[in-house]
Design a protein around this motif. Structure first.
Motif, PDB file in Angstrom:
ATOM      1  N   LEU A  59      -2.713  12.219  31.674  1.00 33.90           N
ATOM      2  CA  LEU A  59      -3.205  12.612  32.992  1.00 33.90           C
ATOM      3  C   LEU A  59      -4.716  12.459  33.004  1.00 33.90           C
ATOM      4  O   LEU A  59      -5.356  12.493  31.949  1.00 33.90           O
ATOM      5  N   PRO A  60      -5.296  12.323  34.188  1.00 34.43           N
ATOM      6  CA  PRO A  60      -6.750  12.176  34.235  1.00 34.43           C
ATOM      7  C   PRO A  60      -7.443  13.453  33.757  1.00 34.43           C
ATOM      8  O   PRO A  60      -7.022  14.561  34.084  1.00 34.43           O
ATOM      9  N   GLY A  61      -8.456  13.272  32.963  1.00 34.93           N
ATOM     10  CA  GLY A  61      -9.295  14.380  32.528  1.00 34.93           C
ATOM     11  C   GLY A  61     -10.614  14.315  33.268  1.00 34.93           C
ATOM     12  O   GLY A  61     -10.841  13.421  34.088  1.00 34.93           O
ATOM     13  N   GLU A  62     -11.471  15.243  32.975  1.00 33.46           N
ATOM     14  CA  GLU A  62     -12.759  15.302  33.679  1.00 33.46           C
ATOM     15  C   GLU A  62     -13.618  14.067  33.456  1.00 33.46           C
ATOM     16  O   GLU A  62     -14.370  13.673  34.333  1.00 33.46           O
ATOM     17  N   SER A  63     -13.491  13.451  32.287  1.00 31.22           N
ATOM     18  CA  SER A  63     -14.344  12.292  32.005  1.00 31.22           C
ATOM     19  C   SER A  63     -13.561  10.996  31.874  1.00 31.22           C
ATOM     20  O   SER A  63     -14.073  10.015  31.344  1.00 31.22           O
ATOM     21  N   SER A  64     -12.326  10.954  32.371  1.00 30.44           N
ATOM     22  CA  SER A  64     -11.562   9.709  32.298  1.00 30.44           C
ATOM     23  C   SER A  64     -12.001   8.771  33.417  1.00 30.44           C
ATOM     24  O   SER A  64     -12.579   9.196  34.408  1.00 30.44           O
ATOM     25  N   ASN A  65     -11.691   7.504  33.251  1.00 33.72           N
ATOM     26  CA  ASN A  65     -12.040   6.520  34.282  1.00 33.72           C
ATOM     27  C   ASN A  65     -10.809   6.094  35.074  1.00 33.72           C
ATOM     28  O   ASN A  65     -10.760   5.003  35.604  1.00 33.72           O
ATOM     29  N   ILE A  91      -0.511   1.883  32.018  1.00 32.90           N
ATOM     30  CA  ILE A  91       0.309   1.581  33.205  1.00 32.90           C
ATOM     31  C   ILE A  91       0.312   2.831  34.071  1.00 32.90           C
ATOM     32  O   ILE A  91       0.959   3.828  33.756  1.00 32.90           O
ATOM     33  N   GLY A  92      -0.455   2.777  35.165  1.00 28.32           N
ATOM     34  CA  GLY A  92      -0.647   3.940  36.002  1.00 28.32           C
ATOM     35  C   GLY A  92       0.529   4.221  36.926  1.00 28.32           C
ATOM     36  O   GLY A  92       1.307   3.333  37.242  1.00 28.32           O
ATOM     37  N   ASP A 135      -8.789   7.357  41.325  1.00 29.56           N
ATOM     38  CA  ASP A 135      -8.388   8.572  42.039  1.00 29.56           C
ATOM     39  C   ASP A 135      -6.971   8.496  42.598  1.00 29.56           C
ATOM     40  O   ASP A 135      -6.297   9.519  42.704  1.00 29.56           O
ATOM     41  N   ALA A 136      -6.508   7.322  42.959  1.00 28.20           N
ATOM     42  CA  ALA A 136      -5.180   7.172  43.558  1.00 28.20           C
ATOM     43  C   ALA A 136      -4.049   7.393  42.551  1.00 28.20           C
ATOM     44  O   ALA A 136      -2.905   7.570  42.943  1.00 28.20           O
ATOM     45  N   LEU A 137      -4.364   7.396  41.254  1.00 28.21           N
ATOM     46  CA  LEU A 137      -3.335   7.550  40.229  1.00 28.21           C
ATOM     47  C   LEU A 137      -3.224   8.999  39.775  1.00 28.21           C
ATOM     48  O   LEU A 137      -4.218   9.692  39.614  1.00 28.21           O
ATOM     49  N   LYS A 138      -1.992   9.421  39.554  1.00 29.03           N
ATOM     50  CA  LYS A 138      -1.710  10.774  39.046  1.00 29.03           C
ATOM     51  C   LYS A 138      -1.720  10.803  37.519  1.00 29.03           C
ATOM     52  O   LYS A 138      -1.882  11.861  36.918  1.00 29.03           O
ATOM     53  N   GLY A 139      -1.492   9.645  36.906  1.00 25.24           N
ATOM     54  CA  GLY A 139      -1.439   9.562  35.460  1.00 25.24           C
ATOM     55  C   GLY A 139      -1.116   8.151  35.016  1.00 25.24           C
ATOM     56  O   GLY A 139      -1.120   7.218  35.827  1.00 25.24           O
ATOM     57  N   ALA A 140      -0.828   8.011  33.731  1.00 23.51           N
ATOM     58  CA  ALA A 140      -0.514   6.694  33.179  1.00 23.51           C
ATOM     59  C   ALA A 140       0.356   6.843  31.942  1.00 23.51           C
ATOM     60  O   ALA A 140       0.371   7.897  31.298  1.00 23.51           O
ATOM     61  N   TYR A 141       1.069   5.782  31.649  1.00 19.93           N
ATOM     62  CA  TYR A 141       1.780   5.655  30.381  1.00 19.93           C
ATOM     63  C   TYR A 141       1.017   4.627  29.566  1.00 19.93           C
ATOM     64  O   TYR A 141       0.552   3.611  30.097  1.00 19.93           O
ATOM     65  N   VAL A 142       0.879   4.899  28.278  1.00 23.85           N
ATOM     66  CA  VAL A 142       0.158   3.980  27.413  1.00 23.85           C
ATOM     67  C   VAL A 142       0.819   3.963  26.039  1.00 23.85           C
ATOM     68  O   VAL A 142       1.189   5.006  25.500  1.00 23.85           O
TER      69      VAL A 142
END
Length: 110
Positions: free
Chosen positions: A12-18, A106-107, A21-28
């Motif tokens: 999930l996005p953290g405070e300093s991730s890039n 993959i967001g 904004d439209a994404l809720k998270g990603a699989y990696v």
């Protein structure tokens, strides 16, 4: 001696991730070299946190990646990203050094 482990992380996005904004998270896909899979998971979670993401879950478990089939694996799973992954020649040093690296993110938006 280290082995190479692969697992898919949900982040999930953290405070300093890039992350956009439209994404809720990603699989990696995470690749971590360690003595065992528990140590590999810990290293992967630490590495993703250092990149500014929040670890959420592991999808589909952990598997050990045989080093001697790395080139064929990359050719079949990530052919379009082969130049961004360690080569078969580089991989033994990566594993020996206990490094962590990631496949493409993959967001998702829902």
């Amino acid at each position: 001696m280290n082995n190479l482990y692969e697992f898919t992380m949900k982040v999930l996005p953290g405070e300093s991730s890039n992350m956009p904004d439209a994404l809720k998270g990603a699989y990696v896909a995470c690749y971590a070299a360690a003595l065992d899979y528990q140590a590999a998971l810990k290293k992967g979670v630490q590495a993703i946190a250092q990149m500014g993401y929040k670890f959420d879950d592991i999808k589909n478990g952990v598997r050990e990646v045989p080093l001697d089939s790395w080139a064929a694996y990359i050719a079949s799973v990530w052919p379009e990203y082969a130049d961004q992954m360690p080569s078969a020649e580089q991989l033994p040093t990566v594993v020996e050094d206990g490094q962590v690296f990631f496949g493409p993110f993959i967001g998702f938006s829902k």
